[in-house]
Design a protein around this motif. Structure first.
Motif, mmCIF file in Angstrom:
data_model
loop_
_atom_site.group_PDB
_atom_site.id
_atom_site.type_symbol
_atom_site.label_atom_id
_atom_site.label_comp_id
_atom_site.label_asym_id
_atom_site.label_seq_id
_atom_site.Cartn_x
_atom_site.Cartn_y
_atom_site.Cartn_z
ATOM 1 N N SER A 97 34.698 17.796 13.908
ATOM 2 C CA SER A 97 33.244 17.419 14.232
ATOM 3 C C SER A 97 32.740 17.347 12.584
ATOM 4 O O SER A 97 31.621 18.031 12.530
ATOM 5 C CB SER A 97 32.778 18.608 14.883
ATOM 6 N N LEU A 98 32.988 16.642 11.944
ATOM 7 C CA LEU A 98 32.406 16.593 10.335
ATOM 8 C C LEU A 98 31.146 16.034 10.465
ATOM 9 O O LEU A 98 30.785 14.865 11.248
ATOM 10 C CB LEU A 98 33.332 15.697 9.466
ATOM 11 N N LYS A 99 30.307 16.449 9.457
ATOM 12 C CA LYS A 99 28.939 15.945 9.346
ATOM 13 C C LYS A 99 28.660 15.219 7.788
ATOM 14 O O LYS A 99 29.415 15.976 7.148
ATOM 15 C CB LYS A 99 28.118 17.165 9.749
ATOM 16 N N PRO A 100 27.743 14.579 7.970
ATOM 17 C CA PRO A 100 27.343 14.256 6.519
ATOM 18 C C PRO A 100 27.259 15.236 5.594
ATOM 19 O O PRO A 100 27.558 15.101 4.471
ATOM 20 C CB PRO A 100 26.355 12.989 6.675
ATOM 21 N N GLU A 101 26.632 16.452 5.950
ATOM 22 C CA GLU A 101 26.262 17.548 5.084
ATOM 23 C C GLU A 101 27.577 18.305 4.903
ATOM 24 O O GLU A 101 27.426 19.126 3.862
ATOM 25 C CB GLU A 101 25.184 18.545 5.795
ATOM 26 N N ASP A 102 28.714 17.899 5.217
ATOM 27 C CA ASP A 102 29.849 18.520 4.834
ATOM 28 C C ASP A 102 30.437 17.768 3.590
ATOM 29 O O ASP A 102 31.415 18.267 3.077
ATOM 30 C CB ASP A 102 30.849 18.508 5.916
ATOM 31 N N THR A 103 29.868 16.610 3.071
ATOM 32 C CA THR A 103 30.249 15.981 2.187
ATOM 33 C C THR A 103 30.004 16.827 0.850
ATOM 34 O O THR A 103 29.208 17.455 0.336
ATOM 35 C CB THR A 103 29.629 14.567 1.713
ATOM 36 N N ALA A 104 31.326 16.973 0.112
ATOM 37 C CA ALA A 104 31.638 17.852 -1.027
ATOM 38 C C ALA A 104 32.974 17.614 -1.813
ATOM 39 O O ALA A 104 33.843 17.188 -1.005
ATOM 40 C CB ALA A 104 31.129 19.521 -0.672
ATOM 41 N N VAL A 105 33.015 18.475 -2.790
ATOM 42 C CA VAL A 105 34.291 18.474 -3.493
ATOM 43 C C VAL A 105 34.767 19.947 -2.797
ATOM 44 O O VAL A 105 34.100 20.942 -3.133
ATOM 45 C CB VAL A 105 34.430 18.810 -5.094
ATOM 46 N N TYR A 106 36.053 19.876 -2.321
ATOM 47 C CA TYR A 106 36.402 21.307 -1.773
ATOM 48 C C TYR A 106 37.354 21.956 -2.519
ATOM 49 O O TYR A 106 38.277 21.190 -3.255
ATOM 50 C CB TYR A 106 36.902 20.871 -0.365
ATOM 51 N N TYR A 107 37.276 23.313 -3.121
ATOM 52 C CA TYR A 107 38.160 23.670 -3.798
ATOM 53 C C TYR A 107 39.160 24.956 -3.203
ATOM 54 O O TYR A 107 38.235 25.727 -2.220
ATOM 55 C CB TYR A 107 37.251 24.290 -4.767
ATOM 56 N N ASP B 34 35.273 36.966 -6.330
ATOM 57 C CA ASP B 34 36.342 37.493 -5.875
ATOM 58 C C ASP B 34 37.773 36.915 -5.940
ATOM 59 O O ASP B 34 38.773 37.222 -5.768
ATOM 60 C CB ASP B 34 36.336 37.615 -4.183
ATOM 61 N N TYR B 35 37.657 35.504 -6.650
ATOM 62 C CA TYR B 35 38.857 34.571 -6.694
ATOM 63 C C TYR B 35 39.159 34.681 -8.123
ATOM 64 O O TYR B 35 38.263 34.262 -9.176
ATOM 65 C CB TYR B 35 38.698 33.366 -5.977
ATOM 66 N N ASP B 36 40.571 34.500 -8.483
ATOM 67 C CA ASP B 36 41.116 34.580 -9.938
ATOM 68 C C ASP B 36 41.347 32.976 -10.296
ATOM 69 O O ASP B 36 41.698 32.912 -11.626
ATOM 70 C CB ASP B 36 42.208 35.438 -10.183
ATOM 71 N N TYR B 37 41.917 32.284 -9.210
ATOM 72 C CA TYR B 37 42.512 31.084 -9.563
ATOM 73 C C TYR B 37 41.835 29.801 -8.736
ATOM 74 O O TYR B 37 41.408 30.096 -7.475
ATOM 75 C CB TYR B 37 43.991 31.143 -9.402
ATOM 76 N N TRP B 38 41.694 28.909 -9.243
ATOM 77 C CA TRP B 38 41.009 27.803 -8.791
ATOM 78 C C TRP B 38 41.762 26.353 -8.829
ATOM 79 O O TRP B 38 42.462 26.277 -9.962
ATOM 80 C CB TRP B 38 39.667 27.573 -9.248
ATOM 81 N N GLY B 39 41.771 25.777 -7.806
ATOM 82 C CA GLY B 39 42.259 24.027 -7.796
ATOM 83 C C GLY B 39 41.171 23.359 -8.438
ATOM 84 O O GLY B 39 40.240 23.760 -8.828
ATOM 85 N N GLN B 40 41.690 21.929 -8.659
ATOM 86 C CA GLN B 40 41.022 21.081 -9.488
ATOM 87 C C GLN B 40 39.633 20.525 -8.420
ATOM 88 O O GLN B 40 38.997 20.028 -8.746
ATOM 89 C CB GLN B 40 41.725 19.980 -9.926
ATOM 90 N N GLY B 41 40.113 20.757 -6.918
ATOM 91 C CA GLY B 41 39.357 20.233 -5.957
ATOM 92 C C GLY B 41 39.534 18.611 -5.280
ATOM 93 O O GLY B 41 40.386 18.037 -6.212
ATOM 94 N N THR B 42 39.164 18.600 -4.067
ATOM 95 C CA THR B 42 39.391 17.345 -3.654
ATOM 96 C C THR B 42 38.064 16.843 -2.927
ATOM 97 O O THR B 42 37.630 17.670 -2.283
ATOM 98 C CB THR B 42 40.609 17.445 -2.602
ATOM 99 N N GLN B 43 37.780 15.671 -3.045
ATOM 100 C CA GLN B 43 36.401 15.145 -2.556
ATOM 101 C C GLN B 43 36.784 14.755 -1.025
ATOM 102 O O GLN B 43 37.456 14.111 -0.700
ATOM 103 C CB GLN B 43 36.101 13.763 -3.335
ATOM 104 N N VAL B 44 35.683 15.171 -0.157
ATOM 105 C CA VAL B 44 35.460 14.720 1.158
ATOM 106 C C VAL B 44 34.258 14.303 1.340
ATOM 107 O O VAL B 44 33.128 14.742 0.832
ATOM 108 C CB VAL B 44 35.659 16.404 1.940
ATOM 109 N N THR B 45 34.278 13.157 1.818
ATOM 110 C CA THR B 45 32.836 12.089 2.010
ATOM 111 C C THR B 45 32.686 11.807 3.501
ATOM 112 O O THR B 45 33.839 11.248 3.955
ATOM 113 C CB THR B 45 32.959 10.958 1.220
ATOM 114 N N VAL B 46 31.794 12.310 4.047
ATOM 115 C CA VAL B 46 31.552 11.997 5.671
ATOM 116 C C VAL B 46 30.526 10.859 5.736
ATOM 117 O O VAL B 46 29.409 11.419 5.337
ATOM 118 C CB VAL B 46 31.285 13.294 6.293
ATOM 119 N N SER B 47 30.891 9.927 6.055
ATOM 120 C CA SER B 47 29.668 9.137 6.321
ATOM 121 C C SER B 47 29.160 8.957 7.787
ATOM 122 O O SER B 47 29.657 9.478 8.582
ATOM 123 C CB SER B 47 30.323 7.442 6.371
ATOM 124 N N SER B 48 27.714 8.758 7.691
ATOM 125 C CA SER B 48 27.059 8.768 8.991
ATOM 126 C C SER B 48 27.032 7.479 9.732
ATOM 127 O O SER B 48 27.607 6.289 9.440
ATOM 128 C CB SER B 48 25.705 8.814 8.645
#
Length: 123
Positions: free
Chosen positions: A84-94, A109-123
């Motif tokens: 049920s994705l919404k346009p406001e969920d659009t972001a880079v997810y890490y 609280d977190y020591d290690y991070w990924g580079q992120g993946t883009q999620v784009t939700v179109s309306s």
């Protein structure tokens, strides 16, 4: 050192679903794992996290009932199922790995991070 690689991002229509994966370079069975996201012009925010066994999960209110975090320790992988994705969920997810057993909700609280993946939700 833990390296995290996210995958599964892309373009999806509003109301659709997407699953993100986070592959760790080493075993993370003792670590809590989390997902954060950062939208354009906004600060990075907590989305969800899971403890080492999967028995404890936390979610930000805006995704409760729509997103599900899970993990496969044998595969060193954490998943984020987004429905049920919404346009406001659009972001880079890490994806992030914590050095703690407890499930944290802040970036500190977190020591290690990924580079992120883009999620784009179109309306």
């Amino acid at each position: 050192q833990v390296q995290l690689v996210e995958s599964g991002g892309g373009l999806v229509q509003a109301g659709g679903s997407q699953r993100l994966s986070c592959l760790a370079s080493t075993r993370t069975f003792s670590r809590s794992m989390g997902w954060f996201r950062q939208a354009p012009g906004k600060e990075r925010e907590f989305v969800t996290a899971i403890n080492w066994s999967g028995s404890v999960t936390k979610y930000v209110d805006s995704v409760k009932g729509r997103f599900t975090i899970s993990r496969d320790n044998a595969e060193n992988t954490v998943y984020l199922q987004m429905n049920s994705l919404k346009p406001e969920d659009t972001a880079v997810y890490y994806c992030a790995a914590s050095g703690k057993l407890a499930v944290g909700t802040t970036q500190q609280d977190y020591d290690y991070w990924g580079q992120g993946t883009q999620v784009t939700v179109s309306s």
